[in-house]
Design an enzyme around this catalytic site. Structure first.
Site, PDB file in Angstrom:
ATOM      1  N   HIS A 124       5.042  -1.766  -0.893  1.00 56.79           N
ATOM      2  CA  HIS A 124       5.934  -1.535  -2.042  1.00 56.79           C
ATOM      3  C   HIS A 124       5.840  -0.068  -2.465  1.00 56.79           C
ATOM      4  CE1 HIS A 124       7.042  -5.737  -3.136  1.00 56.79           C
ATOM      5  NE2 HIS A 124       5.926  -6.015  -2.491  1.00 56.79           N
ATOM      6  N   GLU A 135       7.717   1.669  -4.229  1.00 55.08           N
ATOM      7  CA  GLU A 135       8.213   1.946  -5.589  1.00 55.08           C
ATOM      8  C   GLU A 135       7.087   2.052  -6.606  1.00 55.08           C
ATOM      9  OE1 GLU A 135       8.626  -2.592  -4.985  1.00 55.08           O
ATOM     10  OE2 GLU A 135       8.941  -0.769  -3.823  1.00 55.08           O
ATOM     11  N   CYS A 150       9.194  -5.296   1.674  1.00 53.26           N
ATOM     12  CA  CYS A 150       8.416  -6.537   1.715  1.00 53.26           C
ATOM     13  C   CYS A 150       9.253  -7.665   2.334  1.00 53.26           C
ATOM     14  CB  CYS A 150       7.903  -6.880   0.320  1.00 53.26           C
ATOM     15  SG  CYS A 150       6.564  -8.092   0.320  1.00 53.26           S
TER      16      CYS A 150
END
Length: 571
Positions: free
Chosen positions: A526, A528, A399
């Site tokens: 993102h 994750e 990001c």
């Protein structure tokens, strides 16, 4: 539908989220379909406008919901995809009630906490519990509900009252209450104290809920005499008192619960159609927990961010790195570096702190710059990115980390000294990162580009494409207000910074890769948030592979682990 309510006592942050996730994992291992709901008693509509120092990171769901980090635990443990309505807040409930009142749904009655607010809480729980969260789209059979905060908190009272009523509506065989409490052990005496738990259970009973299981958290394993004392003073059988002490890995928690007979208890208490023994899923968890504790090789990653004082601020990033490290049989050594400490101003004000931070960065096997907002600390992040690029250290920017990698490249490789993001310098001569056309600068909450979006690979010659299994596109979760300026991308590509992934229209830059570098990758999304213990996120896996010098071999094998690597994906 069976409902399991998890409440907490004595202190907040006691581990209710992990306990709730672990209970869900055990029941899922028995072949049941499980969903989860988190109740946060704060008045905010959602977690989107929080500083990470308030409640930890903001977790983003597929539908764009900005929610509490505990929903991330549920998704990772249960391998499910939740929705924004799985996170209930006081703000959402009151907004719903007020909208109904304005609409005239209450027919002129006085709108009160009881019954109107408590009725909405119960309806919300019952409706959301039926929503499919597994890939097979079947209705769940079990709903685990975590009530945030601590019993006795004034803001949580309407929810406790709602569940006091709900236990009779659902019937006893369909409702179970688990109370998580703390058993402190003062250093002065070394004795484990039960009084806080006794008081907490008494407070819970006074509000109309009786715990079916008391889960006691402690730093060290609890003695049998303590268990018997809690059983006697809290009016439960000894087998209804469960101990969970601090463990090296959260993967161990479901195993500890299962060893204390929780499956047999749930089978009898909720009349569940299951065997007394769990399936292969829990065996895989045990195998993973055992392997985690046996790891010898270490991989050091430097996380350069601005919220480094609280590890929960980067909870999903840490988990994604941990999943990837486990997949390649390495123990993760995550070094948090406050990006301000890498800046020249710190060198002037506190040279010791400055040199310690740079020493950490230089020792790291790989560098990660995660997402964030605001100008503070950005120059330090740019310094770390520049060092990773010049020294050919494996680097992943997520990001804001990707956007700053573009800024750094523009300044030092394109010689655009004034290059910047309009977030930090609206009048910059070279606006390489700009706010998105659809961004509304008015309201802050829920106005970003949020949720799962598709990214198309524009070339076959991409490291990340290979790591994703040579797919034509990937779908990952986003949370950003700014993007790389599409009008300037040609200048970057001429110098070797390739924009290998773009959105469906081809105008929004999603993935960058630097030529002639072991691993220099930036992603606007993102990844994750979609990492799982047995299915690590490809960008993070790539970083760990590059940091351990095994990325080339992994890619040559067609993104397969060698037989000697007993990897997590193989599970």
């Amino acid at each position: 539908m069976k409902y399991i309510l998890v409440t907490g006592g004595v202190i907040s942050g006691i581990g209710k989220g992990i306990i709730a996730s672990s209970i869900g994992t055990i029941l899922k291992s028995c072949g049941l379909r499980v969903t989860a709901i988190k109740i946060d008693p704060y008045i905010n509509i959602d977690a989107g406008t929080f500083s990470p120092y308030e409640h930890g990171e903001v977790f983003v769901l597929n539908d764009g919901g900005e929610v509490d980090l505990d929903l991330g635990n549920y998704e990772r443990f249960l391998d499910i995809n939740l929705y924004k309505d799985n996170n209930i807040t006081t703000g959402k409930i009151y907004q719903h009630v007020i909208n109904k009142e304005r609409h005239g749904d209450y027919l002129g009655k006085t709108v009160q906490v009881v019954p109107h607010v408590t009725d909405v809480v119960q309806e919300w729980v019952m409706n959301q519990a039926k929503v499919p969260v597994d890939s097979d789209k079947k209705e769940p059979q079990i709903c685990v509900i975590e009530l945030g905060g601590t019993i006795g908190d004034i803001e949580g009272m309407p929810f406790v009252e709602a569940f006091r009523q709900f236990q009779f509506k659902a019937k006893r065989e369909n409702f179970c209450n688990i109370h998580v409490s703390l058993v402190p052990q003062p250093n002065a005496t070394g004795e484990q104290k039960t009084k806080p738990t006794q008081n907490s259970v008494r407070a819970l009973r006074g509000l109309g809920l009786s715990p079916d299981l008391i889960v006691c958290r402690s730093t060290k394993p609890i003695e049998m005499a303590v268990k018997e004392k809690i059983s006697m003073f809290c009016h439960v059988e000894p087998e209804q008192v469960i101990f969970i002490h601090d463990v090296s890995s959260t993967y161990r928690v479901p195993i500890l619960l299962e060893e204390q007979g929780i499956i047999k208890y749930f089978k009898q208490r909720l009349n569940l159609p299951i065997d007394d023994q769990p399936s292969d899923l829990l065996f895989k968890w045990k195998k993973m927990a055992d392997r985690y504790e046996r790891l010898l090789k270490i991989c050091s990653i430097a996380l350069v961010g601005k919220y480094t004082k609280l590890s929960d601020c980067y909870a999903s990033v840490f988990k994604a790195l941990e999943h990837s490290a486990l997949a390649i049989n390495h123990k993760l050594n995550l070094m948090y570096i406050d990006s301000i400490e890498l800046e020249h101003s710190t060198e002037v004000e506190n040279p010791v702190k400055y040199h310690q931070a740079w020493q950490k960065l230089c020792k790291a096997d790989g560098i990660l710059v995660p997402g964030g907002f605001g100008f503070r600390g950005t120059e330090g992040k740019l310094q770390a990115i520049s060092w990773a690029r010049k020294k050919k250290k494996p680097f992943l920017g997520v990001c804001l980390g990707m956007q700053l990698a573009v800024v750094e490249f523009a300044r030092n490789c394109l010689n655009w000294e004034d290059a910047n993001s309009t977030e930090f310098d609206p009048n910059t001569k070279y606006p390489v990162v700009i706010d998105m056309p659809e961004h509304n600068p008015g309201d802050m909450g829920g106005t970003m580009r949020l949720g799962k979006r598709r990214t198309i690979f524009k070339t076959e010659d991409s490291v990340l494409r290979k790591l994703y299994g040579d797919e034509d596109f990937v779908e990952e979760r986003h949370r950003h207000r700014y993007e790389v300026n599409p009008e300037l991308t040609g200048c970057f590509e001429e110098k070797g910074l390739k924009f290998v992934g773009r959105d469906i229209e081809g105008s929004r830059m999603e993935i960058i890769e630097l030529e002639n570098h072991p691993y220099f990758v930036g992603v606007q999304f993102h990844p994750e948030f979609s990492s799982r213990p047995m299915k690590p996120s490809p960008p993070y896996l790539g970083l760990l592979l590059a940091a351990t010098g095994t990325l080339s071999a992994y890619l040559q094998r067609g993104c397969k682990f060698s037989p000697s690597e007993n990897s997590a994906p193989a599970l």
